[in-house]
Design a protein around this motif. Sequence first.
Motif, mmCIF file in Angstrom:
data_model
loop_
_atom_site.group_PDB
_atom_site.id
_atom_site.type_symbol
_atom_site.label_atom_id
_atom_site.label_comp_id
_atom_site.label_asym_id
_atom_site.label_seq_id
_atom_site.Cartn_x
_atom_site.Cartn_y
_atom_site.Cartn_z
ATOM 1 N N TYR B 258 0.821 -1.204 0.000
ATOM 2 C CA TYR B 258 0.000 0.000 0.000
ATOM 3 C C TYR B 258 0.860 1.261 0.000
ATOM 4 O O TYR B 258 1.708 1.452 0.864
ATOM 5 N N VAL B 259 0.638 2.100 -0.997
ATOM 6 C CA VAL B 259 1.319 3.393 -1.067
ATOM 7 C C VAL B 259 0.364 4.417 -0.469
ATOM 8 O O VAL B 259 -0.736 4.600 -0.974
ATOM 9 N N PRO B 260 0.762 5.061 0.632
ATOM 10 C CA PRO B 260 -0.185 5.951 1.323
ATOM 11 C C PRO B 260 -0.634 7.102 0.428
ATOM 12 O O PRO B 260 0.182 7.812 -0.135
ATOM 13 N N ILE B 261 -1.932 7.269 0.289
ATOM 14 C CA ILE B 261 -2.458 8.299 -0.594
ATOM 15 C C ILE B 261 -3.565 9.096 0.075
ATOM 16 O O ILE B 261 -4.228 9.905 -0.563
ATOM 17 N N SER B 262 -3.770 8.873 1.362
ATOM 18 C CA SER B 262 -4.922 9.505 1.991
ATOM 19 C C SER B 262 -4.684 9.655 3.488
ATOM 20 O O SER B 262 -3.998 8.839 4.104
ATOM 21 N N ASN B 263 -5.287 10.695 4.095
ATOM 22 C CA ASN B 263 -5.174 10.805 5.556
ATOM 23 C C ASN B 263 -6.420 10.280 6.257
ATOM 24 O O ASN B 263 -6.696 10.614 7.388
ATOM 25 N N ASP B 264 -7.151 9.484 5.552
ATOM 26 C CA ASP B 264 -8.294 8.788 6.125
ATOM 27 C C ASP B 264 -7.841 7.979 7.352
ATOM 28 O O ASP B 264 -6.894 7.202 7.266
ATOM 29 N N ARG B 266 -8.903 5.457 8.659
ATOM 30 C CA ARG B 266 -9.015 3.994 8.529
ATOM 31 C C ARG B 266 -7.770 3.391 7.901
ATOM 32 O O ARG B 266 -7.585 2.184 7.870
ATOM 33 N N LEU B 267 -6.901 4.270 7.349
ATOM 34 C CA LEU B 267 -5.752 3.781 6.580
ATOM 35 C C LEU B 267 -4.430 4.195 7.210
ATOM 36 O O LEU B 267 -4.386 5.127 8.011
ATOM 37 N N PRO B 268 -3.331 3.514 6.842
ATOM 38 C CA PRO B 268 -2.016 3.923 7.335
ATOM 39 C C PRO B 268 -1.737 5.385 6.989
ATOM 40 O O PRO B 268 -2.161 5.866 5.940
ATOM 41 N N ALA B 269 -1.048 6.080 7.891
ATOM 42 C CA ALA B 269 -0.816 7.515 7.716
ATOM 43 C C ALA B 269 0.014 7.812 6.464
ATOM 44 O O ALA B 269 0.732 6.954 5.956
ATOM 45 N N LEU B 270 -0.081 9.051 6.021
ATOM 46 C CA LEU B 270 0.581 9.448 4.775
ATOM 47 C C LEU B 270 2.096 9.256 4.783
ATOM 48 O O LEU B 270 2.717 9.070 3.754
ATOM 49 N N ASN B 271 2.685 9.335 5.975
ATOM 50 C CA ASN B 271 4.147 9.205 6.006
ATOM 51 C C ASN B 271 4.615 7.764 6.228
ATOM 52 O O ASN B 271 5.788 7.517 6.448
ATOM 53 N N SER B 272 3.701 6.817 6.179
ATOM 54 C CA SER B 272 4.152 5.442 6.430
ATOM 55 C C SER B 272 4.864 4.854 5.212
ATOM 56 O O SER B 272 4.633 5.262 4.082
ATOM 57 N N GLN B 273 5.726 3.904 5.510
ATOM 58 C CA GLN B 273 6.542 3.280 4.469
ATOM 59 C C GLN B 273 5.731 2.298 3.630
ATOM 60 O O GLN B 273 4.837 1.643 4.147
ATOM 61 N N VAL B 274 6.093 2.191 2.367
ATOM 62 C CA VAL B 274 5.502 1.133 1.550
ATOM 63 C C VAL B 274 6.097 -0.199 2.018
ATOM 64 O O VAL B 274 7.317 -0.326 2.096
ATOM 65 N N PRO B 275 5.276 -1.182 2.367
ATOM 66 C CA PRO B 275 5.821 -2.446 2.897
ATOM 67 C C PRO B 275 6.423 -3.316 1.790
ATOM 68 O O PRO B 275 5.853 -4.324 1.386
ATOM 69 N N MET B 276 7.593 -2.925 1.317
ATOM 70 C CA MET B 276 8.157 -3.613 0.167
ATOM 71 C C MET B 276 8.729 -4.977 0.492
ATOM 72 O O MET B 276 8.655 -5.910 -0.295
ATOM 73 N N LEU B 277 9.333 -5.083 1.697
ATOM 74 C CA LEU B 277 9.891 -6.380 2.071
ATOM 75 C C LEU B 277 8.759 -7.403 2.234
ATOM 76 O O LEU B 277 8.844 -8.529 1.753
ATOM 77 N N ARG B 278 7.716 -6.957 2.870
ATOM 78 C CA ARG B 278 6.568 -7.848 3.058
ATOM 79 C C ARG B 278 6.005 -8.281 1.709
ATOM 80 O O ARG B 278 5.693 -9.456 1.493
ATOM 81 N N GLU B 279 5.895 -7.343 0.813
ATOM 82 C CA GLU B 279 5.408 -7.635 -0.526
ATOM 83 C C GLU B 279 6.274 -8.721 -1.177
ATOM 84 O O GLU B 279 5.784 -9.689 -1.755
ATOM 85 N N ASN B 280 7.580 -8.563 -1.005
ATOM 86 C CA ASN B 280 8.500 -9.533 -1.582
ATOM 87 C C ASN B 280 8.334 -10.927 -0.976
ATOM 88 O O ASN B 280 8.335 -11.930 -1.668
ATOM 89 N N ARG B 281 8.157 -10.967 0.354
ATOM 90 C CA ARG B 281 7.940 -12.253 1.027
ATOM 91 C C ARG B 281 6.654 -12.923 0.524
ATOM 92 O O ARG B 281 6.570 -14.136 0.409
ATOM 93 N N LEU B 282 5.649 -12.119 0.241
ATOM 94 C CA LEU B 282 4.400 -12.677 -0.265
ATOM 95 C C LEU B 282 4.606 -13.277 -1.657
ATOM 96 O O LEU B 282 4.089 -14.351 -1.957
#
Lengths: 258, 419
Positions: B258-264, B266-282
Amino acid sequence: MTEKILKYDGSFKGFLTCIFTAYEQKLKIIQILPQAEDQEQLFTGTHNIITEEQKAQRVLKALKSKASVNGIKKIKYAFLSEAQDIEIKLYEMIRYIFSEKEKVELDYSHSAVLYISKIAKQVAREKHRMEAFVRFRLTKDKIYFAIIEPDFNVLPIINPHFKKRYADQKWLIYDIKRKLGVYYDLSKMEYVSIALPEDIGFSGANSEYFEVGEIYYQKLWKEYFDCTNIKNRVNMRLHVQQVPKRYWKYLSEKSPFA
Amino acid sequence: MDFDRIKEKLSILADAAKYDVSCSSSGSKRKNTNKGLGNASEMGICHSYTQDGRCVSLLKILLTNHCIFDCAYCVTRRSNDIKRAAFKIQEVVDLTINFYRRNYIEGLFLSSGIFKSPDHTMERLISVAKKLREEENFNGYIHLKSIPGASDELMREAGLYADRLSVNIEIPTKSGLKLLAPEKDHTDFMKPMEKVKNEIIQYKKESKLIKHTPTYAPAGQSTQMIVGATGESDRDIMYSSAFFYKNYNMKRVYYSGYVPISNDPRLPALNSQVPMLRENRLYQTDWLMRFYGFDIRELLNKDFPFLDMDIDPKLSWALRNRQHFPLDINKAEKRHLLRVPGIGLKSVNKIIHARKFKKLNWEHLKKIGIAYNRAKYFITCDSREKELRELSSENLKSIIIQNSQSKFRKKLNNQLSLF
Ligand code: SF4
């Protein structure tokens, strides 16, 4: 048996004719050189080989019975590398192929076989890259025109791809390093040699030569390229690995004009 | 053509489409017929790479970013204050053809925000594809998005022009979907998938009987899930994924951090990191499931709902299942070899081939290219030195991490590039 140096016209058929001659006359070959590299040889024992279609075909036929399609492709690709001494290495490999009953093209314990496969792999990689990175520009006379400057002589092996794909447009791919191009005129492909204006460049469009809309499409493409990037994920090290800098000149999306 | 206007539209509609990670142009063998334009390359071709390391193969754009829905995780959502634009059908056709003729792309990947209704939107997407195929005689690659809620009729038509169809499920759990896209119904996603699957099966059957049945979506279906938007577990994601592979014959499931695109809230904050390592593990897990004979329940389950981020999922499984090891490399069956950490598909095949001629030892195995530092703890071979296998799994894990730190990082980078 004296040691011989063979010289030929630099074509693949010429090279195969050399192989034929070597076997026919039972020569001991120490070097095979394309004529372009001709440096006055001070000692005798240099043979000039004239390319002969029939002889070349006979060698090819013999090879086909001793090596797989893939093996022959490797030989061709390696030949196109134009690497120094590639001919004599190929000769070594071919001799090995002819001398054994079994198919030995995969016997990597043989140094020539190993060397040839490595080079062939590099050529294949560049072929693939060129098929991807060629960028056509539409000229005023409606020819899709691209310049390449590959490390290896891949033009002969990339043009079937372009012929299949761009069957309904005229195109010309020109290798400026070897001063030879392939022109497709909607029915056949032809090798051509032309004098190109110096300012024709790899990308950008000089209004003298190119269609009015040409530069816009390059700009649109660059725009697209920039917009499709996700900044939070940039990884330049990987990027340069994927598109080595020496290829950037081909890519209008990387060019500074827009 | 008004280039400035087109350029503006392109920048808006390419930007909005970029979160769909699929750019694959492979899997179709469409030929150039009647001296038309283009063909599909079965392996796919990357014409460029973005700076974030993804292959650029298709012109990936939205037809429009007007949308009547308000899915929280999506930049195009109705409530988002952004510039909107819409391409005319002919504009997309012209862009595709002109890019294709210049050898920029393999084809088009067209998606869209949903305007008016799902059917209306789907119809417009189909018109673009139809025009390309019928008027431009275009044989390049076309990937269309199946719009959730589109009718069976339209899905049937879409497959006649497209090489690939995809519906992005985006949120792996029903509860997540309810939270972030309350207007959307889970079944809206499944219906078009089901239809496309059935059509593909139907056409395959027919093409066995009749020589020249038209092709229907020859490159199959794919879907995408967003990772890390709703607090879902890796187990949730991969169980959904397994479900889609199995029930809808998916060609690929993509995982998109997830690339943060909103300050909603319900969602991770705008400054949060893209979980790339997790994506790779998946992706690694996906690979194990599809090519290495693992059942997903072995890799993720009630006791183990999250993947280990420090080590790859195969090693992680092996450390939890030491009873299967060590394996004798010269005797073990293929399906068991595939489960050894540090030995990939290619190496397995090489091992099986090579061991017919001689008993393999460490030297041979290194030459074959196994990841020795990981594999050595799980195998025996024709060498006398053995590794210290009395170690506990915990110990072993830290030793392996220590010994392969730098290499591991490099590997990770390479693997990221694979997708
Ligand atoms: S329907 Fe699609 S485009 Fe519209 S907000 Fe939801 S995910 Fe985004």
